[in-house]
Design a protein around this motif. Structure first.
Motif, PDB file in Angstrom:
ATOM      1  N   THR A   8      36.743  13.294  11.309  1.00 51.83           N
ATOM      2  CA  THR A   8      37.195  13.897  12.566  1.00 51.83           C
ATOM      3  C   THR A   8      38.015  15.155  12.312  1.00 51.83           C
ATOM      4  N   SER A   9      38.775  15.168  11.216  1.00 48.11           N
ATOM      5  CA  SER A   9      39.629  16.321  10.905  1.00 48.11           C
ATOM      6  C   SER A   9      38.823  17.601  10.735  1.00 48.11           C
ATOM      7  N   VAL A  10      37.576  17.476  10.256  1.00 46.90           N
ATOM      8  CA  VAL A  10      36.724  18.648  10.067  1.00 46.90           C
ATOM      9  C   VAL A  10      36.252  19.183  11.414  1.00 46.90           C
ATOM     10  N   PHE A  11      35.819  18.284  12.280  1.00 45.22           N
ATOM     11  CA  PHE A  11      35.425  18.708  13.624  1.00 45.22           C
ATOM     12  C   PHE A  11      36.599  19.376  14.333  1.00 45.22           C
ATOM     13  N   PHE A  12      37.799  18.795  14.143  1.00 46.73           N
ATOM     14  CA  PHE A  12      39.005  19.340  14.777  1.00 46.73           C
ATOM     15  C   PHE A  12      39.288  20.743  14.245  1.00 46.73           C
ATOM     16  N   LYS A  13      39.242  20.899  12.929  1.00 49.87           N
ATOM     17  CA  LYS A  13      39.507  22.192  12.303  1.00 49.87           C
ATOM     18  C   LYS A  13      38.503  23.251  12.765  1.00 49.87           C
ATOM     19  N   ASP A  14      37.254  22.826  13.005  1.00 40.39           N
ATOM     20  CA  ASP A  14      36.206  23.745  13.456  1.00 40.39           C
ATOM     21  C   ASP A  14      36.158  23.874  14.969  1.00 40.39           C
ATOM     22  N   PHE A  16      35.561  21.816  17.135  1.00 38.99           N
ATOM     23  CA  PHE A  16      34.460  21.030  17.703  1.00 38.99           C
ATOM     24  C   PHE A  16      33.269  21.904  18.103  1.00 38.99           C
ATOM     25  N   ASN A  17      33.132  23.051  17.452  1.00 34.87           N
ATOM     26  CA  ASN A  17      32.056  23.979  17.785  1.00 34.87           C
ATOM     27  C   ASN A  17      30.811  23.633  16.974  1.00 34.87           C
ATOM     28  N   VAL A  18      30.110  22.591  17.389  1.00 30.80           N
ATOM     29  CA  VAL A  18      28.918  22.139  16.668  1.00 30.80           C
ATOM     30  C   VAL A  18      27.706  23.025  16.967  1.00 30.80           C
TER      31      VAL A  18
END
Length: 356
Positions: A8-14, A16-18
């Motif tokens: 989740t920390s990676v999605f947060f750092k990015d 959430f721009n998938v």
């Protein structure tokens, strides 16, 4: 196939721009069956929770701005979006659907964490073992520990999946606890960013087709021998365009063999490669001598008093798949089996160019 799980920390750092370039690259790799995404149900819940909180914070910040910057309302429509009233729940549902659609397009496998043995996790929790430790300092405050507890469940569920499937799971996380936990496990490899994982995966993916392509381009004797055996023993040969019969076929030889680098799949040091090519062969055919042709006066059918035997050289397209094993360093591959596709059980031999 590379197995992947994103913290989740990676999605947060990015943010959430998938829909960004790097996540689209992941999607492309997944569609070509190069990678498989595992998403523990807790991660998905955490992401949804973060999205809801971020939307709530954004709406509050926007409301504060609209109050302090109300003078900008006088500038026609240049700032109209800042003063528009937004429905918080609608925005949350929209961005949640965007994330869920990415997971769906990735054909991700959801990991059910409810069957994890809690006693092991609790022991790690109170003993300060990874991931309940940050760097060399054990976290002792309850506020810190409660946020690490879900990570323990997530990592244990991924470890269980890896062991059950005899696979290595690539973890992407900016959390040092994940990295330290992974360092003590043979079933994990850890990356800090999506970009690092993609770069590493592409290096491995690009090696594989070159190995297999080299093997097929060199007309590996084992591959060719198996193809020839399959063709010569399992196919029926017949003549077309003339009343002729195939007596014998022999001297089969692979004259061309190609590999499409898109059509291959790799997983756990085994793989399959799709090939296409051309097979040449000689065929002895027997047909009636036109000079001896006559028509029977009773049944009015044509017959021949003499027959001619001729050896023809022909080519036929072939395609199929090669199943192989890769060594741990991806330096070499060993053929397991070769299968020729059989859309029909027959190969046609055209006599026109030789007879007429």
């Amino acid at each position: 196939m590379e197995i992947l799980s994103i913290d989740t920390s990676v999605f947060f750092k990015d943010n959430f721009n998938v829909g960004s370039t790097k996540y689209l690259k992941l999607l492309q790799l997944a569609r070509h069956h190069h990678i498989k995404l595992l998403i523990p149900d807790i991660v998905q819940k955490e992401v949804h929770g973060h999205l809801k909180n971020k939307i709530h914070s954004a709406i509050n910040d926007l409301n504060k701005f609209s109050q302090s910057a109300s003078i900008l309302k006088n500038l026609d429509n240049d700032f109209s979006y800042f003063f528009k009233k937004y429905n918080e729940e609608e925005l949350f549902q929209k961005i949640k659907e965007f994330f869920n659609f990415f997971i769906e397009q990735m054909s991700a496998e959801t990991i059910d964490t409810s069957n994890i043995c809690s006693s092991e996790i609790i022991n790690n929790y109170f003993e300060g073992k990874p991931p309940f430790k940050n760097s060399n300092k054990i976290k002792t405050t309850s506020n810190d520990k409660r946020f690490e507890f879900p990570d323990a469940i997530i990592l244990s569920s991924l470890e269980q999946w890896a062991n059950n499937n005899d696979s290595i799971v690539n973890l992407i996380s900016v959390d040092s606890g994940w990295e330290e936990f992974a360092s003590n496990k043979n079933c994990f490899t850890c990356f800090k960013t999506v970009e690092q994982f993609i770069e590493n995966s592409l290096d491995r993916i690009n090696i594989v087709p070159s190995i297999v392509k080299s093997l097929l381009d060199q007309k590996d004797q084992d591959v060719c021998k198996r193809i020839v055996e399959d063709i010569s023993f399992n196919y029926h040969f017949f003549c077309i365009n003339y009343d002729a019969e195939v007596i014998d076929t022999h001297s089969f030889k692979i004259t061309n063999l190609d590999l499409s680098t898109v059509d291959f799949e790799i997983g756990d040091n085994v793989g399959v490669a799709i090939f296409s090519g051309t097979l040449s062969f000689k065929a002895e055919v027997e047909y009636g001598d036109p000079d001896s042709m006559f028509r029977d006066p009773d049944d009015r059918e044509l017959y021949y008093r003499q027959k001619i035997t001729q050896t023809l050289t022909r080519e036929t397209p072939i395609e199929g798949e090669v199943n192989f094993y890769l060594d741990d360093n991806l330096n070499d591959c060993t053929i397991d089996s070769v299968t020729v596709s059989k859309p029909t059980d027959s190969i046609q031999i055209n006599l026109e160019e030789d007879y007429f």
